[in-house]
Design an enzyme around this catalytic site. Structure first.
Site, PDB file in Angstrom:
ATOM      1  N   LYS A 182       0.852  -1.194   0.000  1.00  0.00           N
ATOM      2  CA  LYS A 182       0.000   0.000   0.000  1.00  0.00           C
ATOM      3  C   LYS A 182       0.886   1.241   0.000  1.00  0.00           C
ATOM      4  CE  LYS A 182      -1.706   2.853   2.875  1.00  0.00           C
ATOM      5  NZ  LYS A 182      -1.770   4.081   2.034  1.00  0.00           N
ATOM      6  N   GLU A 391       9.743  17.161  14.901  1.00  0.00           N
ATOM      7  CA  GLU A 391      10.112  16.967  13.505  1.00  0.00           C
ATOM      8  C   GLU A 391       9.291  17.936  12.648  1.00  0.00           C
ATOM      9  OE1 GLU A 391      11.077  13.202  10.692  1.00  0.00           O
ATOM     10  OE2 GLU A 391       9.089  13.190  11.616  1.00  0.00           O
TER      11      GLU A 391
END
Length: 486
Positions: A182, A391
């Site tokens: 996927k 992040e």
């Protein structure tokens, strides 16, 4: 080049080719489609049908049916398959690069020089592992056998899409596993081209199955599916946690390559004029959308002004623009949600009182559309600031001062992440010592060449497991002891 590759390169995706299951293309069972957006123009360039849980079930059935025969194939056959895949990636490098540039905004020069060849290198590395890997070893009279774990669900991200596909598919095939893939719904077109390569290379039906769809629907269903033996995911920490929770019910193996906030420690004897430009470009490569990017530059306090000046000049020379232009260094951020996240974090850095060396809020001058970000450098960043801890995943670099090496190491490790790290210093023994003290899965000393066989993965919240080379192949193997074998 096949007609299917031409149509994907043009953005015209045939709805009858939404899924690849049991060696054949076919439509999804749902009328729902997912838009693919060009981040440079913000225009929808393709519509891709979304798979359903029923489509996933068919893919898993195909993978399970193919497993007994494929897992029993001679190692030489699997190696030959990987070599054919490697050759076709290189043969079709240009359409792959064009699609990557169009769907996720990579500068075409970067797509050609990094995204495609490094993806091919993962396939080459897996084939090389098979040349010598001992699937059976002896300890006295006991045989230690390494066997394929089974059907593997592979979930790949939008930022290095082809690169991460090959980093998972190649070792899984080398191990003798079958795969349900996927890709990210935000940059899925390269996966269609890669699947065509797999088909044209002679991959047996059912060994690779492609299902397109969203993470909350298809990713979650894969993680919980009792017919899948292992999940490998590269993505956000949030997605990694949700996948691990869903997978726990069936006690399947889960490997995760998640977030990072990697340090770049400059020792007092570092070659600053050489290392700062390399550090800035490493932090900003792929428009800063790399989980291991060294986005915290930790430098001696006495050299802050020198580092700032060189970093400012380096960032100022970066060409941000149309990814199709061969002169462009940084294209746009890959999607709107990430663009907005980067803008929000730049605003946070300003509000927190970090010194803005260059860049800042808004698009670069002359850009009114597209998810373009100004290369941004903050200095005087302290470890408690959000820009030092979270992040950002864009071209944003934090310069942080230290007073002694123990403090530098402490700053480097003061994060929930532990994926990558860099150390700069002429005294190689001291650089090695600091590298051993940094708690990350990889450390680069003085910007070395990339090694596709070096294990890659994280400590702490950066994930579990390792990818690349023999370490990547072993993630897809089970260990069996047969006593009395000799």
């Amino acid at each position: 080049m096949t007609s299917g590759m031409n149509s994907v390169a043009a953005g015209d995706v045939n709805p009858g080719r939404a899924l690849y299951i049991d060696g054949a293309w076919g439509p999804a069972s749902s009328p729902v489609s997912l838009p693919v957006v060009d981040p440079a123009s913000e225009a929808v360039i393709a519509e891709l049908a979304a798979a359903t849980a029923a489509d996933l079930d068919r893919a898993v059935v195909a993978a399970r049916a193919a497993l007994p025969a494929f897992s029993a194939t001679p190692v030489s056959d699997r190696r030959a398959l990987l070599e054919r895949i490697h050759a076709l990636i290189l043969e079709r490098a240009e359409p792959l690069a064009q699609v990557l540039s169009r769907e996720m905004g990579a500068a075409i020069s970067h797509a050609r020089a990094a995204h495609v060849p490094l993806a091919a290198a993962h396939v080459r590395a897996a084939a090389d592992v098979l040349a010598t890997y001992p699937f059976l070893t002896m300890r006295g009279t006991t045989a230690i056998v390494r066997e394929p774990i089974g059907v593997c669900g592979l979930i790949t991200p939008w930022n290095w899409p082809l690169y991460q596909i090959t980093a998972k598919v190649a070792p899984a095939l080398a191990a003798g596993c079958t795969v349900v893939l996927k890709p990210s719904e935000l940059s899925p077109l390269n996966a269609l081209l890669f699947t065509e390569i797999m088909h044209d290379a002679g991959t047996p039906p059912g060994v690779l199955n492609l299902v397109n769809g969203t993470g909350p629907e298809i990713g979650a269903a894969m993680a919980a599916h009792p017919g899948i033996d292992m999940i490998s995911i590269t993505g956000s920490n949030r997605a990694g946690v949700l996948v691990a929770q869903a997978a726990a019910v069936t006690v399947k193996r889960v490997t995760q390559e998640l977030g990072g906030k990697s340090p770049n420690v400059f020792l007092p004897d570092a070659d600053v004029p050489r290392a700062v430009p390399l550090g800035v470009m490493a932090a900003f490569r792929n428009a800063g959308q790399s989980c291991s990017a060294p986005t915290r530059m930790i430098v001696p306090r006495a050299r802050m002004a020198e580092v700032e000046a060189i970093a400012r000049a380096t960032a100022g020379a970066i060409i941000v623009g149309d990814p199709s232009d061969g002169k462009t260094v940084l294209g746009p951020i890959a999607n709107r949600a990430q663009f907005e996240r980067v803008q929000a974090m730049i605003a946070v850095g300003i509000a927190e009182g970090a010194t803005l060396v260059c860049g800042g809020l808004g698009r670069p001058e002359g850009r009114t559309r597209g998810f373009y970000v100004r290369p941004t450098i903050f200095s005087g960043v302290t470890r408690t600031m959000r820009v030092a801890q979270e992040e950002i995943f864009g071209p944003v670099l934090c310069i942080m001062p230290y007073d002694d090496i123990d403090e530098a190491v402490d700053i480097a490790n003061d994060t929930v992440f532990g994926l990558g790290g860099h150390v700069q210093g002429d005294d190689i023994e001291r650089a090695r010592d600091v590298a051993r003290r940094i708690r990350t899965g990889q450390v680069h000393l003085n910007h070395p060449a990339w090694d596709p066989h070096a294990p890659f993965g994280g400590y702490k919240r950066s994930g579990n497991g390792r990818e690349y080379g023999v370490f990547g192949v072993e993630e897809y193997l089970e260990t069996k002891a047969i006593l009395g074998y000799a």
